[in-house]
Design an enzyme around this catalytic site. Structure first.
Site, PDB file in Angstrom:
ATOM      1  N   HIS A 199       0.833  -1.211   0.000  1.00 16.87           N
ATOM      2  CA  HIS A 199       0.000   0.000   0.000  1.00 16.87           C
ATOM      3  C   HIS A 199       0.865   1.258   0.000  1.00 16.87           C
ATOM      4  CE1 HIS A 199      -2.866  -3.072   1.151  1.00 16.87           C
ATOM      5  NE2 HIS A 199      -3.863  -2.207   1.084  1.00 16.87           N
ATOM      6  N   HIS A 228       2.135  -3.885   9.190  1.00 17.72           N
ATOM      7  CA  HIS A 228       3.508  -3.675   8.729  1.00 17.72           C
ATOM      8  C   HIS A 228       4.335  -3.012   9.821  1.00 17.72           C
ATOM      9  CE1 HIS A 228       2.660  -4.690   4.530  1.00 17.72           C
ATOM     10  NE2 HIS A 228       1.542  -3.988   4.653  1.00 17.72           N
TER      11      HIS A 228
END
Length: 271
Positions: free
Chosen positions: A193, A235
């Site tokens: 992303h 993440h």
């Protein structure tokens, strides 16, 4: 003098200890002493032999140690620095994962933070680009949209390949969603992303004429997408930062592979 000598001889004869059966008590047994001394020497030598053998074996083993064990016993400065930075990255990522679950401190805002992350997903961007490409009627618009579609496809393939190589897990045990499986965004490094947001924002800033407020909002959007992936525990910080770097590199790659208007029209006609 002869009388005294004769008397001494008579005394020795009369002495009971001088008889043959008592001589073994008066005189030490030389054979026994020699055997005892020799056995002691052999025992001492046999005792020293295994210790010397063990010492030589240990020396040989220490000399034959592999370099990996030596590096573990004496780690280098680079290894210590890398492990320290990795520990700091994991610790800070866990602290920023305030929406990792519904029981977290910001668990009530998890749905909103997840929605911000979806704005940087590959499936909505590819679908939106295809819709705009179908409705576009200008050659310049079709050229930009075709190259944007190329950039999005390259981003998905490059990120998926890097994640397969790294296979790094996130700071929390967060299972990927359905859209993540569609784009093969399963692992943590690098953040897909974040790379997509950085690449798209740089693409728009370079090829679209935007006002300054829109440029600022575009940069803030890319930053918020990366931050949202950290907040939901998907993440690490380094995953997002590396995603931004890879997104910029992908933009430079698309600039090198830029398709001309004629090439785009040929591809559209085939499609």
């Amino acid at each position: 003098m002869p009388a005294s000598q004769s008397r001494a001889r008579a005394r020795e004869r009369n002495n009971v200890l001088n008889r043959a059966e008592f001589l073994s008590l008066n005189q030490p047994m030389k054979g026994n002493q020699e055997t005892r001394s020799s056995s002691r020497k052999q025992g001492s030598q046999s005792g020293l032999a295994p210790t010397q053998n063990e010492g030589t074996k240990e020396r040989r083993q220490s000399q034959q140690l592999p370099e990996e064990d030596c590096m573990q016993l004496n780690p280098s400065f680079k290894g210590i620095a890398f492990n320290s930075l990795l520990a700091i990255d994991i610790c800070m990522s866990k602290r920023l994962g305030v929406c990792a679950s519904s029981a977290s401190s910001w668990g009530s805002a998890r749905s909103m933070i997840t929605l911000i992350g979806i704005t940087g997903h590959g499936v909505p961007w590819i679908g939106g680009t295809l819709i705009c490409l179908v409705k576009s009627s200008t050659l310049a618009g079709q050229e930009v949209l075709m190259n944007l579609l190329l950039a999005l496809l390259l981003d998905i393939m490059i990120v998926a390949g890097l994640q397969k190589l790294a296979k790094r897990r996130g700071p929390y045990d967060v299972h990927p969603g359905l859209l993540d499986y569609l784009t093969m965004d399963i692992y943590a490094f690098p953040a897909g992303h974040a790379s997509r947001a950085a690449m798209v924002s740089k693409f728009f800033l370079n090829h679209l004429v935007l006002a300054i407020p829109l440029r600022i909002l575009l940069v803030l959007w890319a930053f918020c997408v990366g931050l949202s992936r950290i907040m939901i525990g998907r993440h690490h910080i380094t995953d997002v930062l590396s995603g931004f770097v890879f997104g910029y590199l992908q933009f430079r790659l698309v600039e090198l592979l830029w398709m001309s208007s004629n090439t785009c029209q040929m591809i559209i006609s085939i499609w």
